[in-house]
Each structure stands twice: as structure tokens, then as C-alpha cells.
Write a protein that holds these residues in place. Structure first.
Motif, PDB file in Angstrom:
ATOM      1  N   ASP A  57       0.829  -1.204   0.000  1.00 31.82           N
ATOM      2  CA  ASP A  57       0.000   0.000   0.000  1.00 31.82           C
ATOM      3  C   ASP A  57       0.862   1.252   0.000  1.00 31.82           C
ATOM      4  N   ILE A  58       1.900   1.210   0.809  1.00 29.69           N
ATOM      5  CA  ILE A  58       2.823   2.352   0.850  1.00 29.69           C
ATOM      6  C   ILE A  58       3.435   2.552  -0.532  1.00 29.69           C
ATOM      7  N   ALA A  59       3.892   1.456  -1.114  1.00 35.84           N
ATOM      8  CA  ALA A  59       4.520   1.536  -2.435  1.00 35.84           C
ATOM      9  C   ALA A  59       3.555   2.098  -3.469  1.00 35.84           C
ATOM     10  N   HIS A  60       2.322   1.616  -3.421  1.00 35.88           N
ATOM     11  CA  HIS A  60       1.341   2.090  -4.391  1.00 35.88           C
ATOM     12  C   HIS A  60       1.067   3.578  -4.234  1.00 35.88           C
ATOM     13  N   ARG A  61       0.889   4.013  -3.004  1.00 38.81           N
ATOM     14  CA  ARG A  61       0.595   5.420  -2.723  1.00 38.81           C
ATOM     15  C   ARG A  61       1.752   6.332  -3.131  1.00 38.81           C
ATOM     16  N   LEU A  62       2.961   5.870  -2.892  1.00 41.80           N
ATOM     17  CA  LEU A  62       4.125   6.704  -3.210  1.00 41.80           C
ATOM     18  C   LEU A  62       4.481   6.632  -4.687  1.00 41.80           C
ATOM     19  N   GLY A  63       4.005   5.578  -5.359  1.00 42.96           N
ATOM     20  CA  GLY A  63       4.353   5.419  -6.760  1.00 42.96           C
ATOM     21  C   GLY A  63       5.761   4.891  -6.961  1.00 42.96           C
ATOM     22  N   VAL A  64       6.228   4.089  -6.015  1.00 44.67           N
ATOM     23  CA  VAL A  64       7.547   3.464  -6.149  1.00 44.67           C
ATOM     24  C   VAL A  64       7.400   1.953  -6.019  1.00 44.67           C
ATOM     25  N   ALA A  65       8.498   1.226  -6.258  1.00 49.57           N
ATOM     26  CA  ALA A  65       8.444  -0.233  -6.202  1.00 49.57           C
ATOM     27  C   ALA A  65       8.532  -0.720  -4.760  1.00 49.57           C
ATOM     28  N   GLN A  66       8.046  -1.914  -4.553  1.00 46.08           N
ATOM     29  CA  GLN A  66       8.001  -2.469  -3.197  1.00 46.08           C
ATOM     30  C   GLN A  66       9.385  -2.603  -2.552  1.00 46.08           C
ATOM     31  N   PRO A  67      10.409  -3.051  -3.259  1.00 49.48           N
ATOM     32  CA  PRO A  67      11.721  -3.146  -2.603  1.00 49.48           C
ATOM     33  C   PRO A  67      12.257  -1.792  -2.160  1.00 49.48           C
ATOM     34  N   THR A  68      11.886  -0.744  -2.875  1.00 52.61           N
ATOM     35  CA  THR A  68      12.271   0.602  -2.462  1.00 52.61           C
ATOM     36  C   THR A  68      11.681   0.902  -1.087  1.00 52.61           C
ATOM     37  N   VAL A  69      10.430   0.523  -0.910  1.00 48.56           N
ATOM     38  CA  VAL A  69       9.767   0.726   0.382  1.00 48.56           C
ATOM     39  C   VAL A  69      10.402  -0.148   1.455  1.00 48.56           C
ATOM     40  N   ALA A  70      10.679  -1.399   1.105  1.00 43.24           N
ATOM     41  CA  ALA A  70      11.273  -2.322   2.078  1.00 43.24           C
ATOM     42  C   ALA A  70      12.575  -1.758   2.633  1.00 43.24           C
ATOM     43  N   LYS A  71      13.380  -1.190   1.741  1.00 44.46           N
ATOM     44  CA  LYS A  71      14.664  -0.636   2.180  1.00 44.46           C
ATOM     45  C   LYS A  71      14.457   0.557   3.104  1.00 44.46           C
ATOM     46  N   MET A  72      13.553   1.436   2.705  1.00 48.08           N
ATOM     47  CA  MET A  72      13.293   2.623   3.516  1.00 48.08           C
ATOM     48  C   MET A  72      12.726   2.232   4.886  1.00 48.08           C
ATOM     49  N   LEU A  73      11.878   1.214   4.919  1.00 46.45           N
ATOM     50  CA  LEU A  73      11.300   0.795   6.202  1.00 46.45           C
ATOM     51  C   LEU A  73      12.391   0.296   7.149  1.00 46.45           C
ATOM     52  N   LYS A  74      13.377  -0.363   6.582  1.00 46.33           N
ATOM     53  CA  LYS A  74      14.494  -0.798   7.428  1.00 46.33           C
ATOM     54  C   LYS A  74      15.182   0.407   8.048  1.00 46.33           C
ATOM     55  N   ARG A  75      15.357   1.433   7.219  1.00 47.59           N
ATOM     56  CA  ARG A  75      16.002   2.637   7.731  1.00 47.59           C
ATOM     57  C   ARG A  75      15.135   3.287   8.815  1.00 47.59           C
ATOM     58  N   LEU A  76      13.834   3.372   8.559  1.00 45.69           N
ATOM     59  CA  LEU A  76      12.924   3.976   9.539  1.00 45.69           C
ATOM     60  C   LEU A  76      12.941   3.185  10.847  1.00 45.69           C
ATOM     61  N   ALA A  77      13.032   1.862  10.735  1.00 49.96           N
ATOM     62  CA  ALA A  77      13.096   1.024  11.929  1.00 49.96           C
ATOM     63  C   ALA A  77      14.410   1.270  12.664  1.00 49.96           C
ATOM     64  N   ALA A  78      15.499   1.330  11.885  1.00 55.97           N
ATOM     65  CA  ALA A  78      16.817   1.563  12.480  1.00 55.97           C
ATOM     66  C   ALA A  78      16.860   2.903  13.200  1.00 55.97           C
ATOM     67  N   GLU A  79      16.128   3.884  12.665  1.00 57.56           N
ATOM     68  CA  GLU A  79      16.124   5.215  13.272  1.00 57.56           C
ATOM     69  C   GLU A  79      15.036   5.364  14.324  1.00 57.56           C
ATOM     70  N   GLY A  80      14.323   4.263  14.589  1.00 57.91           N
ATOM     71  CA  GLY A  80      13.374   4.274  15.698  1.00 57.91           C
ATOM     72  C   GLY A  80      12.026   4.919  15.425  1.00 57.91           C
ATOM     73  N   PHE A  81      11.647   5.018  14.173  1.00 59.04           N
ATOM     74  CA  PHE A  81      10.350   5.620  13.864  1.00 59.04           C
ATOM     75  C   PHE A  81       9.234   4.581  13.762  1.00 59.04           C
ATOM     76  N   ILE A  82       9.609   3.380  13.371  1.00 59.27           N
ATOM     77  CA  ILE A  82       8.591   2.332  13.217  1.00 59.27           C
ATOM     78  C   ILE A  82       9.074   1.025  13.840  1.00 59.27           C
ATOM     79  N   GLN A  83       8.102   0.110  13.990  1.00 59.46           N
ATOM     80  CA  GLN A  83       8.431  -1.250  14.405  1.00 59.46           C
ATOM     81  C   GLN A  83       7.951  -2.171  13.302  1.00 59.46           C
ATOM     82  N   GLN A  84       8.772  -3.167  13.016  1.00 59.26           N
ATOM     83  CA  GLN A  84       8.475  -4.072  11.916  1.00 59.26           C
ATOM     84  C   GLN A  84       8.392  -5.490  12.436  1.00 59.26           C
TER      85      GLN A  84
END
Ligand SMILES: [Mn+2]
Ligand SMILES: [Mn+2]
Ligand SMILES: [Mn+2]
Ligand SMILES: [Mn+2]
Lengths: 151, 151
Positions: free
Chosen positions: B57-84
Motif C-alpha cells: 500500500d505504501i509503495a502504491h501510494r508513493l508510486g515506487v516499487a516495493q523493494p524501495t519501500v522495504a529498504k526505507m522501512l528498514k532505515r525507519l526502523a533503524a532510526e526508531g520511527f517504526i516497528q516491523q
DNA sequence: ACGACAATATAGCCATTGCTATATTCTTGT
DNA sequence: ACAAGAATATAGCAATGGCTATATTGTCGT
């Protein structure tokens, strides 16, 4: 969501998908041209002020290292915005001058508009440096109208 | 310029160097946090709307591919913004929720302000998606004041 | 219960924008 | 004329933000 428990008509937080996709796409696009615009604008200003635009001056104004500038200048030359003579300053092509003029005018309108809103000149200058690249033609016109109204 | 043929007092096109350096520095900074802000804001909206935020859903809304989102989510998790949780949607931490709330409010103010200027809702939405990240606290206050004045 | 399909994870690629360190070349003062 | 210093060029590195292709894992319907 592939399956929505609450129908869209209940008007949640989520905005229309297609518009949002297009917004993000447009923003990514502007982000890609941002640097180019700032470079040609700065080069034009340096030339207007001192007759030449040298790497050290560009680097100093932008707050980046000289090799960063050297690399970008190569790209600008490859894309036909500037002409480079080795160990000399750079010069704008016709195309570069056009982009510089457009960028400078847009920049000026945005900054003036922010000032007209009562924002301090310092903040207006800082914010305009970023905002300018994300302002569409329509919004720019609205800014101009607002400025004229206060004229 | 190391040696200026025309003294600064003649007021050329060039702006005060220190302010310009600071403007560019600030803009580079905002550019670095831009994506993070859009991600957490979008995740918050997806959760508010459908109870979960999935990569697709994130990928679709942003208009990018799913692996792009997967990578960013890892970064967001590493920076403490989200839990995965593996193969599950993502959730915002307290820190993530704070940033999302701030971003959403700022985004809303910018978009409303543009609309109040008479800009079409479509354009306002598109432009706000980029502008929001480059608006300082002071400018945001000015936008709010202007909105309040229009009742 | 299990096969299809959907979603996620991972690998590997590229472009961009920054950096430091160092080599080369130009310019300038004596 | 030439040494010193300034400016530019180049090499090599890292982080970010994209992509495609493919493997793995969950989920759901029958
Ligand atoms: Mn500018
Ligand atoms: Mn700018
Ligand atoms: Mn936003
Ligand atoms: Mn945005």
C-alpha cells in the motif's frame, strides 16, 4: 488497502490515491532538478557580479567542497547549460541563461511573497531557497497576484 | 570572488554570502528528512484508515516499487520511527507518531494556505507535497495567521 | 490440508550528491 | 624566471533513493 473495511465514502484521513501518487511523482521530479536550478542561478549571479564564476566561489557560496562543484559542473556542461574551459571559470550557454533567468525570477517572487506575509527577511530567504523549486506556475501566479494586490 | 573589482556597496545581484550559505545548508538538511516525513505521515494515515500499513500500500501510494519501500522501512526502523514484524505491516513508535503528527499538521496548513490563495485544490495538493518540507516554524505561523484572518 | 496467490525479503544494479586526499596546472610576486 | 600558493582535476569512498529479478513466507479458498 486491497480490502477496505470502511468504505471510502466515510471520508477517512486518506486522500484520493491518484492525486497523491501524482503529487509524490511531481515532488520527486522537482527534487531532481533542484540542484541544477540553484547552480545556474548562482553562476549567473556570480558572473553578473564579478564577471566570472569560479569553482571556489561556487563551492563557498553553496557550502560544499570544490570537487563536489567540479563534478556537478561536468554534468551541467554535459547537459548543455554551461561551457567550461579547463582551469577557467564557467560560462552559461543560451539554454543556461534561460534557466537561470526563470529560476531567478521565480526565486525572487517566492522570497518577496514570504516577506509580504510579514516573515522576517532572514527566514524568508532561507525558506525561499527550498520552496522555490516546488512552486508550480499556477501557484507562482497566485503569489504574484497577492503581491500586486499589496503593491 | 577573492578580488572584487566592484565593491560590495554597489549592491550587485549577489546576496549576503553567509545568509546564502546558511540557506543552502538548511535546504540540504530539509531535503534529507523529506522522505522520512512523507513515509511516517503516510503510514499514520494508512493505519488510521485501515488499521494497518503494508508495504504494497505504501509503495502504491508513493508510486515506487516495493523493494524501495522495504529498504526505507528498514532505515525507519533503524532510526526508531517504526516497528516491523516480519511479513506483517509496520507500526509507528511513539517517536514515529510524534513526527507523523507534526508532519501531517504542517502539511495540512500549507495545503489549506495555498487553497486560501485561490489556487486550485489539485495544484495546492501537488505543490504542498513538496513545499511542506521547506517551511520553517516562522513561516508556518505566518500561514496560520493568514488563514485565521480569513476566518 | 494444501495449492495458489499475495506479500515480503533479498540480491544486485545504477544514478546522484556528498566527502577526503592528492595530483596537476595556472598565476603571481620577487 | 621561477618558486609558492591558489585553483582545478581526478581518484576513490559512502550514503541515499531508485530499479528489476527472484526467493521466501503467509494466507485463503476449496
Ligand atoms: Mn534559487
Ligand atoms: Mn534553491
Ligand atoms: Mn506530507
Ligand atoms: Mn511531502
Amino acid at each position: 488497502m486491497s480490502i477496505k473495511p470502511t468504505p471510502e465514502t466515510f471520508q477517512g484521513v486518506l486522500v484520493d490515491a491518484d492525486t497523491q501518487i501524482e503529487s509524490f511523482r511531481q515532488t520527486r521530479n522537482s527534487r531532481r532538478t533542484e540542484l541544477v536550478e540553484d547552480y545556474v542561478e548562482l553562476i549567473a549571479d556570480l558572473i553578473a557580479d564579478g564577471g566570472e564564476a569560479r569553482q571556489v566561489d561556487i563551492a563557498h557560496r553553496l557550502g560544499v567542497a570544490q570537487p563536489t562543484v567540479a563534478k556537478m559542473l561536468k554534468r551541467l556542461a554535459a547537459e548543455g547549460f554551461i561551457q567550461q574551459k579547463p582551469y577557467r571559470g564557467v560560462f552559461l550557454t543560451a539554454r543556461g541563461n534561460e534557466l537561470a533567468a526563470r529560476s531567478r525570477e521565480r526565486h525572487h517572487i517566492v522570497e518577496s511573497f514570504l516577506c509580504a506575509l510579514g516573515i522576517s527577511p532572514e527566514t524568508a530567504r532561507i525558506d525561499a531557497e527550498g520552496i522555490e523549486h516546488y512552486v508550480s506556475a499556477e501557484t507562482l501566479e497566485a503569489f504574484k497576484s497577492h503581491l500586486a494586490k499589496l503593491g
